[in-house]
Design a protein around this motif. Structure first.
Motif, PDB file in Angstrom:
ATOM      1  N   THR A   2       0.847  -1.183   0.000  1.00 13.77           N
ATOM      2  CA  THR A   2       0.000   0.000   0.000  1.00 13.77           C
ATOM      3  C   THR A   2       0.889   1.242   0.000  1.00 13.77           C
ATOM      4  OG1 THR A   2      -0.105  -0.061   2.419  1.00 13.77           O
ATOM      5  CG2 THR A   2      -1.876  -1.162   1.207  1.00 13.77           C
ATOM      6  N   SER A   4       1.763   4.986   1.329  1.00 16.83           N
ATOM      7  CA  SER A   4       1.571   5.961   2.395  1.00 16.83           C
ATOM      8  C   SER A   4       1.128   7.299   1.821  1.00 16.83           C
ATOM      9  CB  SER A   4       2.869   6.142   3.184  1.00 16.83           C
ATOM     10  OG  SER A   4       2.797   7.281   4.023  1.00 16.83           O
ATOM     11  N   LYS A   5       0.231   7.966   2.531  1.00 13.43           N
ATOM     12  CA  LYS A   5      -0.255   9.257   2.051  1.00 13.43           C
ATOM     13  C   LYS A   5       0.853  10.296   1.972  1.00 13.43           C
ATOM     14  CE  LYS A   5      -1.778  10.908   6.613  1.00 13.43           C
ATOM     15  NZ  LYS A   5      -2.942  11.363   7.404  1.00 13.43           N
ATOM     16  N   ASP A   6       1.944  10.078   2.705  1.00 15.39           N
ATOM     17  CA  ASP A   6       3.048  11.035   2.697  1.00 15.39           C
ATOM     18  C   ASP A   6       3.867  10.982   1.407  1.00 15.39           C
ATOM     19  OD1 ASP A   6       2.377  11.861   5.289  1.00 15.39           O
ATOM     20  OD2 ASP A   6       3.582  10.255   6.183  1.00 15.39           O
ATOM     21  N   TRP A   8       2.569  10.878  -1.705  1.00 14.87           N
ATOM     22  CA  TRP A   8       1.885  11.524  -2.822  1.00 14.87           C
ATOM     23  C   TRP A   8       2.319  12.977  -2.981  1.00 14.87           C
ATOM     24  CZ3 TRP A   8      -0.571   8.405  -6.012  1.00 14.87           C
ATOM     25  CH2 TRP A   8      -1.147   7.227  -5.535  1.00 14.87           C
ATOM     26  N   ASP A  20      -6.021  10.029   2.374  1.00 18.06           N
ATOM     27  CA  ASP A  20      -5.704   9.083   3.433  1.00 18.06           C
ATOM     28  C   ASP A  20      -4.899   7.943   2.818  1.00 18.06           C
ATOM     29  OD1 ASP A  20      -7.115  10.354   5.619  1.00 18.06           O
ATOM     30  OD2 ASP A  20      -8.971   9.722   4.614  1.00 18.06           O
ATOM     31  N   ASP A  21      -4.339   7.082   3.659  1.00 20.05           N
ATOM     32  CA  ASP A  21      -3.550   5.971   3.142  1.00 20.05           C
ATOM     33  C   ASP A  21      -4.378   5.032   2.265  1.00 20.05           C
ATOM     34  OD1 ASP A  21      -1.230   6.833   4.367  1.00 20.05           O
ATOM     35  OD2 ASP A  21      -1.505   5.581   6.143  1.00 20.05           O
ATOM     36  N   ASP A  22      -5.661   4.867   2.584  1.00 24.38           N
ATOM     37  CA  ASP A  22      -6.484   3.890   1.874  1.00 24.38           C
ATOM     38  C   ASP A  22      -7.597   4.511   1.031  1.00 24.38           C
ATOM     39  OD1 ASP A  22      -7.992   4.848   3.950  1.00 24.38           O
ATOM     40  OD2 ASP A  22      -8.584   2.890   4.728  1.00 24.38           O
ATOM     41  N   GLU A 185      -2.226   0.086  -4.770  1.00 25.37           N
ATOM     42  CA  GLU A 185      -1.096  -0.773  -4.417  1.00 25.37           C
ATOM     43  C   GLU A 185      -0.049  -0.767  -5.521  1.00 25.37           C
ATOM     44  OE1 GLU A 185      -2.274  -4.717  -3.451  1.00 25.37           O
ATOM     45  OE2 GLU A 185      -3.363  -4.138  -1.633  1.00 25.37           O
TER      46      GLU A 185
END
Length: 202
Positions: A2, A4-6, A8, A20-22, A185
């Protein structure tokens, strides 16, 4: 894995979004698009693009899109945006109450193409898988996230070394809608090496 939002990073951050991450949500702004020159003669390079960077020469990226498009050309999907004249994208573009265009655009050296097939206007969700094998790419789509169908194989002249890839959403006409991205992913390349005809000798 997955994402991480960091990781992007925006190219043209939209006014309204949530990361968010998901799950990622983007609300499009009117008159935003990606297109270069071909047929229409105009150039439009103002769509928000959200990407991560990688130097991996072999990988696949999957994402599920959900959308509430309602005006002609409303779209959201997967993207690899290198610069304004070198990029690719795949999405469903709304056309009318009867049908939409499931398609892809490849832009090399400042000229875009568009390859499409008609799908029902009732479809409001689609999975995409973007795979890289060095500077060649495969785009696939799936309605259930399990069985992917090939949309396009292409070469990107500028896809050397590190690249950026991710998601985008835009509304080329006077429209706005919410695009939702989940199940993002990045992993091993699902696009296998060709096992048929051998390459020609140089």
């Amino acid at each position: 894995m997955t994402i991480s939002k960091d990781l992007w990073k925006w190219t043209r951050e939209p006014a309204e979004f949530k990361i968010d991450d998901d799950r990622i949500e983007i609300v499009t702004a009117p008159h935003t698009d990606l297109w270069q020159r071909t047929y229409y003669h105009f150039r439009n390079d103002n769509a928000p693009v959200l990407q991560i960077s990688t130097a991996d020469k072999f990988f696949s990226f999957t994402v599920k899109t959900e959308f509430h498009s309602k005006r002609r050309f409303d779209q959201c999907g997967v993207v690899m945006y290198l610069d304004s004249e070198n990029w690719l994208k795949a999405s469903i573009e709304y056309e009318n109450e009867s049908f939409q265009h499931l398609g892809s655009v490849v832009t090399n050296m400042g000229y875009s193409d568009w390859a499409t097939t008609e799908v029902s206007a009732d479809i409001k969700s689609m999975w995409y898988r973007l795979s890289r094998r060095e500077d060649d790419f495969c785009i696939e789509s799936s309605e259930d996230g399990a069985r992917f169908k090939q949309m396009r194989v292409c070469h990107m002249h500028k896809a050397v070394g590190e690249i950026q890839f991710g998601i985008y959403a835009c509304s080329p006409e006077d429209s706005s809608f919410k695009a939702i991205f989940t199940n993002m992913e990045k992993g091993e390349c699902k696009w296998l090496a060709h096992n048929g005809q051998q390459p020609d000798n140089p």
